[in-house]
Structures are given as C-alpha cells and as structure tokens.
Design a protein around this motif. Structure first.
Motif, short mmCIF file in Angstrom:
data_model
loop_
_atom_site.label_atom_id
_atom_site.label_comp_id
_atom_site.label_asym_id
_atom_site.label_seq_id
_atom_site.Cartn_x
_atom_site.Cartn_y
_atom_site.Cartn_z
N UNK A 57 0.83 -1.20 0.00
CA UNK A 57 0.00 0.00 0.00
C UNK A 57 0.87 1.25 0.00
N UNK A 58 1.94 1.22 0.78
CA UNK A 58 2.87 2.34 0.88
C UNK A 58 4.26 1.84 0.49
N UNK A 59 4.84 2.44 -0.53
CA UNK A 59 6.18 2.07 -0.97
C UNK A 59 7.12 3.25 -0.75
N UNK A 60 8.21 2.99 -0.05
CA UNK A 60 9.22 4.02 0.22
C UNK A 60 10.46 3.77 -0.63
N UNK A 61 11.15 4.85 -1.04
CA UNK A 61 12.34 4.67 -1.84
C UNK A 61 13.20 5.91 -1.90
N UNK A 62 14.38 5.76 -2.51
CA UNK A 62 15.30 6.89 -2.64
C UNK A 62 16.38 6.56 -3.65
N UNK A 63 17.14 7.58 -4.02
CA UNK A 63 18.33 7.41 -4.85
C UNK A 63 19.34 8.47 -4.46
N UNK A 64 20.59 8.09 -4.39
CA UNK A 64 21.68 9.03 -4.11
C UNK A 64 22.51 9.30 -5.38
N UNK A 65 22.03 8.83 -6.51
CA UNK A 65 22.75 9.07 -7.77
C UNK A 65 22.80 10.56 -8.06
N UNK A 66 23.97 11.12 -8.35
CA UNK A 66 24.07 12.57 -8.62
C UNK A 66 23.46 12.97 -9.95
N UNK A 67 23.37 12.05 -10.89
CA UNK A 67 22.77 12.34 -12.19
C UNK A 67 21.25 12.33 -12.05
N UNK A 68 20.56 13.42 -12.43
CA UNK A 68 19.11 13.49 -12.25
C UNK A 68 18.34 12.38 -12.96
N UNK A 69 18.77 12.01 -14.15
CA UNK A 69 18.08 10.97 -14.90
C UNK A 69 18.16 9.63 -14.17
N UNK A 70 19.35 9.31 -13.68
CA UNK A 70 19.52 8.05 -12.94
C UNK A 70 18.76 8.11 -11.63
N UNK A 71 18.81 9.25 -10.96
CA UNK A 71 18.15 9.39 -9.66
C UNK A 71 16.64 9.17 -9.79
N UNK A 72 16.02 9.79 -10.79
CA UNK A 72 14.58 9.62 -10.97
C UNK A 72 14.24 8.18 -11.34
N UNK A 73 15.06 7.57 -12.18
CA UNK A 73 14.81 6.17 -12.56
C UNK A 73 14.87 5.26 -11.34
N UNK A 74 15.92 5.41 -10.52
CA UNK A 74 16.05 4.54 -9.35
C UNK A 74 14.94 4.81 -8.34
N UNK A 75 14.58 6.08 -8.18
CA UNK A 75 13.52 6.42 -7.24
C UNK A 75 12.18 5.87 -7.72
N UNK A 76 11.88 6.04 -9.00
CA UNK A 76 10.59 5.57 -9.53
C UNK A 76 10.47 4.05 -9.45
N UNK A 77 11.58 3.35 -9.67
CA UNK A 77 11.57 1.89 -9.57
C UNK A 77 11.30 1.45 -8.13
N UNK A 78 11.85 2.19 -7.17
CA UNK A 78 11.71 1.83 -5.76
C UNK A 78 10.28 1.99 -5.26
N UNK A 79 9.56 3.01 -5.77
CA UNK A 79 8.21 3.28 -5.25
C UNK A 79 7.12 2.81 -6.21
N UNK A 80 7.50 2.10 -7.27
CA UNK A 80 6.53 1.66 -8.26
C UNK A 80 5.51 0.71 -7.66
#
Length: 383
Positions: free
Chosen positions: A6-29
C-alpha cells in the motif's frame, strides 16, 4: 494487496538526475498510485530533474520540495531524492498551489482553502479529521509561514495540518516547491490527503526554557530581524550571554543555543538563521518587539527521540510510514555531537521519510528546531 504494497518508500543518491529519478521511480513503483510525495536536494539540476519527473510519473498526483538534507529509508542522507507512493485504493488527495508569496495577502489563503475543499468535493470527498490530514509545503525563504497559517485557519478546523519549510542546503538563496509538474519558487502548496489507515499528528522537541531571559527591544517582525536585545545590539548581546565572541556565531552555535518563547504555557524554539555585520540577528520565525526570550536548555536528543518513537508505537502500533519534518538545526546539532548516525538508525527503524527543514508547521504554529510528523499505521483492509 499486502500491507507492505500500500505504501512504498524509496530513494536514490545518484548525482545524475536521470539516474536518480529512474532509481527512485523503480523503488516506489506499484499499480494504480494515488499520491507520490518526494523531497530532493537542491544540488540536482532542477531544469533536468523537472521534465524527468513529469515523464516518469505522467498522470500521477506528484508533490514535493527541495531540502537542506533528506531522510530516506536508511536515515539521514544528503544529495538524494527520497519519498513514497500510496496506492489509490487507500489514498485520495487534492492540492492547491499558492504562488507569489512575497505579495501574499490573507485573502489568498482563504481562496486556497476554498479551492482545496472544492477540489476534494469534485472527487466526491469531504474533509474529515478522522480520515483526512492536510500538509503544507512552503518556500522556507519566503518568511511568510505565519501569515499563510493564519489565513488557512478554516482548513485546520476541517483537518489537522502540519508541514515543512523547504530548504536549499543553507545557501539561503531560495527553495522550490513542486506541483503541477514543475518546480515553483516563492510558492507554497496545500494538500489534503484522505487515507484509509490510522494516523497521528505528532511532534518532538528536545529543548526546555532556562532562567536566562532577554527582551527584544528593537525588531522588524516582517523581516524576522531583531536589532536589539536588552537594549544592546542583538548579536553582541546574544554572544555575551553565551560567553562567546561575535565572530564565532555560526549555524552550529545557533543550533546548539537557540532561544525560546513561552506561548500558552508551552515553550517553543525560535531559531536564529544568521548574524549580520550590523549586529542584528535574523530568525527563522517572526519576532515582535517586547517579546521575552529565554536561552534554551537541551535534553539528550537521542533519548528524547527514542521516547518519541516509543510513544508513537504505543498509540498507533508500528508505523508503516512517518512523514517527518526535521529542523536543519537538529541535524547540525547531531553532527556536532557525532551522533547523527545513531539518529539515522532510529529514523530508519521507524520508517521515516522526510527532510531537513527551515521550519516546521504544526496545527496553526510555525515552529523551529522540532521534529513534526504524520505517523501512519498499518493500512485498513490491506489483505
């Protein structure tokens, strides 16, 4: 649907914005998301991050802001994007943006409240404090938190409210709020969230008032500047009381030795933002002439935080998510005592997602040096 989905938490520490959004979106998908909330570092190139967020979360209600440090599933982090998603089966939300805060009028807040109620009504929803809370994200450099809160008092009669003032890693040049697919400066965002889960609005503070008092004898409340304390130049008098040189007045000192004001029988922190060449002090909250300030005394931060989370568990059960608004001065104090890693462990163990703020909103008050939070328990009917 399992509760953990029901609730998905996530994050990314990648400095590249494209990579950061991809990793974050995958974590909370997850299928059919009702709301996404994120907090991101100002160190990202927002011109790249913004369209990437739109692309990754097209058609989804997404809100967020910039920070002075993030709280991710692993605790305190810097230079990251962190956040969470809540399934539409358990969350319905509406948001109203407020722009041009530098020219804010009370009528703007009244209008935003009416628009938010209307937006919820259009979804067939009403604001009910039993299952709805409101969240305010606001530019922490606007200096308008108090007047915005005063202008939305009708909203707080319909749903409990809290929030945080967006930051910019102590650059003090400007923070951003994300809504309607874009980052906005000099802006605020009101969001009403109806959730199918138990929740509590809570706050934690590790300071108490001492007997050391001082009177504000000259100030400009609108600019949050204090020019004189006890009839003396404010920075000089503050340093004298601490037994320090004015040259040593830094954010670390301000976080260790904040001032407090007594309101309604309770002490509330009034944190100093900066000392200036004219020996004035700028605060993170408005300060009026004639106000009696007290030097704060600190309690043990970690023990205080442990007791806070224990009380949350006793009243709510183990939290599925805690949306945390943590004053930047708390983070600085933990760094000075070299205990930030221990606090990180506590935050991670209690499923906190949030950010280091330039101030916290709790009910109708703008606060400093507190940890305010929305603690959400196990979602109902999550099978």
């Amino acid at each position: 649907m399992a509760a953990r989905c029901v609730i998905k938490r996530g994050f990314s520490t990648a400095p590249d914005p494209l990579t950061a959004v991809r990793e974050f979106s995958e974590a909370i998908a997850q299928p059919d998301i009702g709301l996404i909330v994120f907090f991101c570092s100002i160190s990202f190139d927002l011109a790249i991050l913004e369209p990437e967020l739109r692309r990754a979360f097209e058609g989804i209600h997404v809100i967020g802001c910039t920070t002075s440090g993030e709280i991710a599933p692993i605790g305190y982090v810097d230079g990251s994007i962190t956040g969470f998603s809540i399934a539409a089966s358990h969350c319905r939300a509406a948001s109203v943006g407020i722009e041009n805060l530098s020219q804010f009028q009370m009528s703007d807040g009244h209008a935003a409240t009416q628009q938010l109620v209307a937006a919820m009504n259009e979804k067939g929803l009403t604001l009910d404090p039993k299952d709805t809370f409101a969240m305010l994200l606001i530019d922490g450099m606007s200096g308008n938190e108090e007047v915005v809160l005063a202008s939305i008092h009708l909203l707080m009669e319909m749903a409990p409210l809290l929030g945080g003032s967006a930051g910019d890693n102590l650059r003090l040049t400007g923070a951003f709020i994300y809504f309607d697919g874009a980052f906005h400066r000099d802006a605020a965002l009101l969001t009403a969230i109806k959730i199918n889960a138990p929740f509590r609005i809570v706050k934690c503070q590790h300071f108490i008032g001492s007997d050391m008092r001082m009177v504000v004898t000259r100030a400009d409340p609108l600019k949050r500047k204090v020019f004189e304390l006890n009839g003396e130049p404010a920075a000089r008098e503050y340093a004298r009381i601490l037994g320090l040189s004015e040259l040593t007045l830094t954010p670390a000192i301000f976080s260790e030795f904040p001032l407090m004001v007594k309101v309604g029988g309770d002490f509330h922190v009034r944190s100093i933002q900066a000392a200036h060449f004219d020996e004035s002090l700028t605060f993170f909250c408005a300060i009026d002439e004639g106000v009696v300030l007290r030097l704060a005394q600190s309690e043990a931060v970690l023990q205080n935080l442990e007791a806070f989370f224990q009380s949350v568990k006793e009243t709510l059960g183990p939290p599925e998510l805690i949306i945390g608004f943590d004053c930047i001065h708390r983070s600085l104090a933990l760094e000075k005592t070299q205990t930030k890693h221990l606090a990180s462990e506590l935050l991670a163990a209690n499923n906190v997602i949030g950010f280091s703020t330039y101030g916290e909103q709790f009910s109708g008050m703008h606060l400093n040096q507190t940890f305010t939070a929305i603690a959400i328990g196990t979602p109902y009917d999550a099978d």
